[in-house]
Motif scaffolding. Structure first.
Motif, PDB file in Angstrom:
ATOM      1  N   ARG A   1      -0.216  -4.577   5.062  1.00  0.00           N
ATOM      2  CA  ARG A   1      -0.848  -3.270   5.246  1.00  0.00           C
ATOM      3  C   ARG A   1      -0.054  -2.434   6.252  1.00  0.00           C
ATOM      4  O   ARG A   1       0.063  -2.824   7.417  1.00  0.00           O
ATOM      5  CB  ARG A   1      -2.284  -3.458   5.741  1.00  0.00           C
ATOM      6  CG  ARG A   1      -3.035  -2.140   5.847  1.00  0.00           C
ATOM      7  CD  ARG A   1      -4.461  -2.340   6.321  1.00  0.00           C
ATOM      8  NE  ARG A   1      -5.264  -3.060   5.335  1.00  0.00           N
ATOM      9  CZ  ARG A   1      -6.574  -3.275   5.486  1.00  0.00           C
ATOM     10  NH1 ARG A   1      -7.197  -2.823   6.556  1.00  0.00           N
ATOM     11  NH2 ARG A   1      -7.246  -3.944   4.565  1.00  0.00           N
TER      12      ARG A   1
ATOM     13  N   ILE B   1      -2.184  -9.795   6.093  1.00  0.00           N
ATOM     14  CA  ILE B   1      -3.573 -10.191   5.892  1.00  0.00           C
ATOM     15  C   ILE B   1      -3.655 -11.234   4.785  1.00  0.00           C
ATOM     16  O   ILE B   1      -3.117 -11.035   3.693  1.00  0.00           O
ATOM     17  CB  ILE B   1      -4.422  -8.952   5.515  1.00  0.00           C
ATOM     18  CG1 ILE B   1      -4.347  -7.902   6.627  1.00  0.00           C
ATOM     19  CG2 ILE B   1      -5.867  -9.353   5.238  1.00  0.00           C
ATOM     20  CD1 ILE B   1      -4.895  -6.535   6.226  1.00  0.00           C
TER      21      ILE B   1
ATOM     22  N   THR C   1       5.924  -3.058  11.407  1.00  0.00           N
ATOM     23  CA  THR C   1       5.318  -1.925  10.717  1.00  0.00           C
ATOM     24  C   THR C   1       4.138  -2.309   9.812  1.00  0.00           C
ATOM     25  O   THR C   1       3.572  -1.447   9.149  1.00  0.00           O
ATOM     26  CB  THR C   1       6.362  -1.180   9.843  1.00  0.00           C
ATOM     27  OG1 THR C   1       6.822  -2.087   8.817  1.00  0.00           O
ATOM     28  CG2 THR C   1       7.530  -0.689  10.666  1.00  0.00           C
ATOM     29  N   VAL C   2       3.810  -3.597   9.785  1.00  0.00           N
ATOM     30  CA  VAL C   2       2.694  -4.028   8.921  1.00  0.00           C
ATOM     31  C   VAL C   2       1.780  -5.046   9.611  1.00  0.00           C
ATOM     32  O   VAL C   2       2.189  -5.756  10.524  1.00  0.00           O
ATOM     33  CB  VAL C   2       3.197  -4.687   7.601  1.00  0.00           C
ATOM     34  CG1 VAL C   2       3.810  -3.663   6.667  1.00  0.00           C
ATOM     35  CG2 VAL C   2       4.162  -5.824   7.889  1.00  0.00           C
ATOM     36  N   LEU C   3       0.533  -5.085   9.115  1.00  0.00           N
ATOM     37  CA  LEU C   3      -0.350  -6.218   9.417  1.00  0.00           C
ATOM     38  C   LEU C   3      -0.217  -7.156   8.230  1.00  0.00           C
ATOM     39  O   LEU C   3      -0.130  -6.696   7.092  1.00  0.00           O
ATOM     40  CB  LEU C   3      -1.809  -5.773   9.496  1.00  0.00           C
ATOM     41  CG  LEU C   3      -2.279  -4.941  10.682  1.00  0.00           C
ATOM     42  CD1 LEU C   3      -3.782  -4.695  10.536  1.00  0.00           C
ATOM     43  CD2 LEU C   3      -1.965  -5.613  12.002  1.00  0.00           C
TER      44      LEU C   3
ATOM     45  N   ASP D   1      12.495  -6.301   2.653  1.00  0.00           N
ATOM     46  CA  ASP D   1      13.076  -5.323   3.586  1.00  0.00           C
ATOM     47  C   ASP D   1      11.994  -4.539   4.340  1.00  0.00           C
ATOM     48  O   ASP D   1      12.032  -3.316   4.424  1.00  0.00           O
ATOM     49  CB  ASP D   1      14.011  -4.357   2.828  1.00  0.00           C
ATOM     50  CG  ASP D   1      14.902  -3.569   3.778  1.00  0.00           C
ATOM     51  OD1 ASP D   1      15.126  -4.058   4.903  1.00  0.00           O
ATOM     52  OD2 ASP D   1      15.347  -2.467   3.413  1.00  0.00           O
TER      53      ASP D   1
ATOM     54  N   ILE E   1      10.052  -4.167   7.996  1.00  0.00           N
ATOM     55  CA  ILE E   1      10.136  -4.502   9.421  1.00  0.00           C
ATOM     56  C   ILE E   1       8.781  -5.086   9.859  1.00  0.00           C
ATOM     57  O   ILE E   1       7.738  -4.454   9.632  1.00  0.00           O
ATOM     58  CB  ILE E   1      10.453  -3.251  10.261  1.00  0.00           C
ATOM     59  CG1 ILE E   1      11.763  -2.605   9.794  1.00  0.00           C
ATOM     60  CG2 ILE E   1      10.521  -3.572  11.741  1.00  0.00           C
ATOM     61  CD1 ILE E   1      12.015  -1.233  10.402  1.00  0.00           C
ATOM     62  N   PRO E   2       8.785  -6.295  10.445  1.00  0.00           N
ATOM     63  CA  PRO E   2       7.508  -6.948  10.802  1.00  0.00           C
ATOM     64  C   PRO E   2       6.576  -6.067  11.646  1.00  0.00           C
ATOM     65  O   PRO E   2       5.367  -6.111  11.481  1.00  0.00           O
ATOM     66  CB  PRO E   2       7.952  -8.185  11.592  1.00  0.00           C
ATOM     67  CG  PRO E   2       9.337  -8.464  11.112  1.00  0.00           C
ATOM     68  CD  PRO E   2       9.941  -7.133  10.779  1.00  0.00           C
TER      69      PRO E   2
ATOM     70  N   VAL F   1       1.007   0.153   9.076  1.00  0.00           N
ATOM     71  CA  VAL F   1       0.233   0.610  10.240  1.00  0.00           C
ATOM     72  C   VAL F   1       0.664   2.004  10.673  1.00  0.00           C
ATOM     73  O   VAL F   1       0.102   2.563  11.602  1.00  0.00           O
ATOM     74  CB  VAL F   1       0.380  -0.360  11.432  1.00  0.00           C
ATOM     75  CG1 VAL F   1      -0.162  -1.729  11.077  1.00  0.00           C
ATOM     76  CG2 VAL F   1       1.829  -0.473  11.903  1.00  0.00           C
ATOM     77  N   MET F   2       1.669   2.552  10.005  1.00  0.00           N
ATOM     78  CA  MET F   2       2.211   3.831  10.454  1.00  0.00           C
ATOM     79  C   MET F   2       1.347   4.995   9.972  1.00  0.00           C
ATOM     80  O   MET F   2       0.972   5.053   8.807  1.00  0.00           O
ATOM     81  CB  MET F   2       3.633   4.004   9.926  1.00  0.00           C
ATOM     82  CG  MET F   2       4.425   5.038  10.682  1.00  0.00           C
ATOM     83  SD  MET F   2       6.092   5.172  10.019  1.00  0.00           S
ATOM     84  CE  MET F   2       6.851   3.700  10.671  1.00  0.00           C
ATOM     85  N   SER F   3       1.030   5.885  10.870  1.00  0.00           N
ATOM     86  CA  SER F   3       0.339   7.108  10.465  1.00  0.00           C
ATOM     87  C   SER F   3       1.072   8.254  11.134  1.00  0.00           C
ATOM     88  O   SER F   3       1.814   8.057  12.082  1.00  0.00           O
ATOM     89  CB  SER F   3      -1.123   7.064  10.898  1.00  0.00           C
ATOM     90  OG  SER F   3      -1.209   6.862  12.282  1.00  0.00           O
TER      91      SER F   3
ATOM     92  N   ARG G   1       0.825  -1.220   0.000  1.00  0.00           N
ATOM     93  CA  ARG G   1       0.000   0.000   0.000  1.00  0.00           C
ATOM     94  C   ARG G   1       0.855   1.264   0.000  1.00  0.00           C
ATOM     95  O   ARG G   1       2.029   1.234   0.301  1.00  0.00           O
ATOM     96  CB  ARG G   1      -0.876   0.032   1.273  1.00  0.00           C
ATOM     97  CG  ARG G   1      -1.834  -1.117   1.358  1.00  0.00           C
ATOM     98  CD  ARG G   1      -3.037  -0.861   0.461  1.00  0.00           C
ATOM     99  NE  ARG G   1      -4.178  -1.595   0.938  1.00  0.00           N
ATOM    100  CZ  ARG G   1      -5.395  -1.076   1.053  1.00  0.00           C
ATOM    101  NH1 ARG G   1      -5.631   0.177   0.740  1.00  0.00           N
ATOM    102  NH2 ARG G   1      -6.393  -1.812   1.481  1.00  0.00           N
ATOM    103  N   ASN G   2       0.156   2.376  -0.246  1.00  0.00           N
ATOM    104  CA  ASN G   2       0.763   3.719  -0.193  1.00  0.00           C
ATOM    105  C   ASN G   2       1.990   3.876  -1.086  1.00  0.00           C
ATOM    106  O   ASN G   2       3.082   4.091  -0.570  1.00  0.00           O
ATOM    107  CB  ASN G   2       1.116   4.120   1.250  1.00  0.00           C
ATOM    108  CG  ASN G   2      -0.119   4.309   2.112  1.00  0.00           C
ATOM    109  OD1 ASN G   2      -1.218   4.543   1.622  1.00  0.00           O
ATOM    110  ND2 ASN G   2       0.059   4.208   3.412  1.00  0.00           N
TER     111      ASN G   2
END
Lengths: 300, 66
Positions: free
Chosen positions: B58, B37, B33-35, B28, B30-31, B60-62, B6-7
């Motif tokens: 996906r 799915i 920083t994502v979900l 590359d 980092i586990p 998760v950083m905002s 994404r993004n």
């Protein structure tokens, strides 16, 4: 991987807790963390009306969902920043959530209140977009709470947000910012609502997982202005640290709150006045929000 | 296997029949920083993903204005 609680198949590993959970037990864990945050900092009482600032993102909608589930009386507040399609979509997410849960949602337009949307404010002030945006949000959240007689504003700031803010403040030794960093800021003036962050114990991966498992329709796309923001760079650094040292972010923030924050509290209280134009609280004579609106008016 | 990122939203093909953590390492990512799915469920990094499966990573950083 097995769920720490029931031994069933896990859906999420939480390395900093040395644990993994199945979906129902993770949702339970999440709610318990929010309840613990509210209890520990006495954020609000059971019968208090809470204004939940929602952006359409995972954190604020997850927070609103937990508070509704726990039976709190809530009203949502969406601030329309006027950031192109991002704002159109995020507003729709909030309206959909409010309608589906049968809870009230207030919508306030930054363009109407300041005189221009965030993209124009950014050009007028020639400061980073997050600067004018954050200032407007804090002002409008407080004003909405006062206008509706709601004593407390809850935001979706999570553990990563708080650790990144702390990291930025410490990096530059902004000692005036350090005492203000807290999961709960009391009202220090009749015109200031209490501000609380009930998700401060939960990482953004945990709030994302909660939103996903609860099937909350949130905006996954990032604010177009957040790319390149210093707060994102700080989060990336902390995530790399967390990867090699699970619990680093948690220890950094919680250690500060428990051991270091009291040392930075000011001996004398700041004098608070009411803005000569709008009547909201300021440390000067004309508040920063009115100054920003003047600047926008002059240059547009 | 297909991996959705994404993004901005995009898709990449990587070798399947591996654990999620090996795919994350290759990309590359980092586990933390994502979900991860698969279909309508979340999966942990030790799960095996078959060649014919699709997973979404996906972020998760905002961020932005506090």
């Amino acid at each position: 991987m097995k769920c720490r609680k029931c031994g069933g198949a896990a859906v999420l590993e939480l390395r900093r807790h040395n644990a993994a959970f199945c979906a129902p037990d993770f949702l339970e864990f999440f709610k318990n963390q929010v309840k613990e945050a509210i209890r520990k900092f006495r954020m609000f009482e059971r019968d208090e009306h809470v204004l939940v600032a929602v952006s359409g993102g995972k954190d604020s909608l997850a927070l609103w969902d937990v508070l509704i589930e726990e039976g709190y009386r809530t009203t949502g507040l969406y601030l329309d920043l006027g950031i192109f399609d991002y704002s159109v979509e995020s507003k729709a997410k909030c309206e959909h959530f409010a309608a589906a849960h049968g809870v009230p949602l207030l919508v306030v337009s930054v363009a109407e209140e300041v005189g221009a949307p965030v993209p124009v404010i950014k050009n007028v002030t020639r400061r980073p977009p997050c600067s004018g945006c954050g200032l407007s949000k804090r002002y409008l959240m407080n004003r909405a709470a006062l206008e509706h007689g709601i004593p407390v504003v809850a935001t979706g700031h999570n553990l990563d947000d708080e650790a990144a803010t702390l990291f930025g403040s410490v990096l530059h030794w902004q000692t005036d910012a350090l005492p203000r960093q807290s999961p709960a800021l009391p009202s220090t003036h009749a015109k200031l609502a209490r501000r609380v962050k009930p998700l401060y114990r939960l990482s953004e991966r945990e709030t994302a997982a909660y939103a996903f498992l609860r099937k909350i329709d949130y905006i996954v796309e990032e604010c177009p202005f957040a790319k390149g923001a210093t707060s994102i760079a700080h989060k990336e650094i902390l995530s790399r640290l967390e990867d090699v040292s699970p619990g680093a972010k948690h220890n950094f923030l919680f250690g500060f709150l428990e051991k270091a924050r009291p040392a930075f509290e000011r001996a004398e209280a700041v004098v608070l006045n009411e803005c000569v134009r709008c009547g909201q609280v300021t440390t000067g004579t004309l508040c920063a929000f009115c100054k920003l609106a003047d600047q926008v008016k002059r240059r547009t | 296997m297909k991996v959705i990122l994404r993004n901005p939203r995009r898709e990449v093909e990587v070798a399947g029949g591996r654990r999620v953590k090996d795919v994350l390492r290759e990309l590359d990512i980092i586990p933390e920083t994502v979900l991860v799915i698969r279909g309508d469920e979340l999966i942990t990094a030790d799960q095996l993903v078959r060649e014919d499966e699709t997973i979404e990573l996906r972020p998760v950083m905002s961020g932005g204005a506090p």
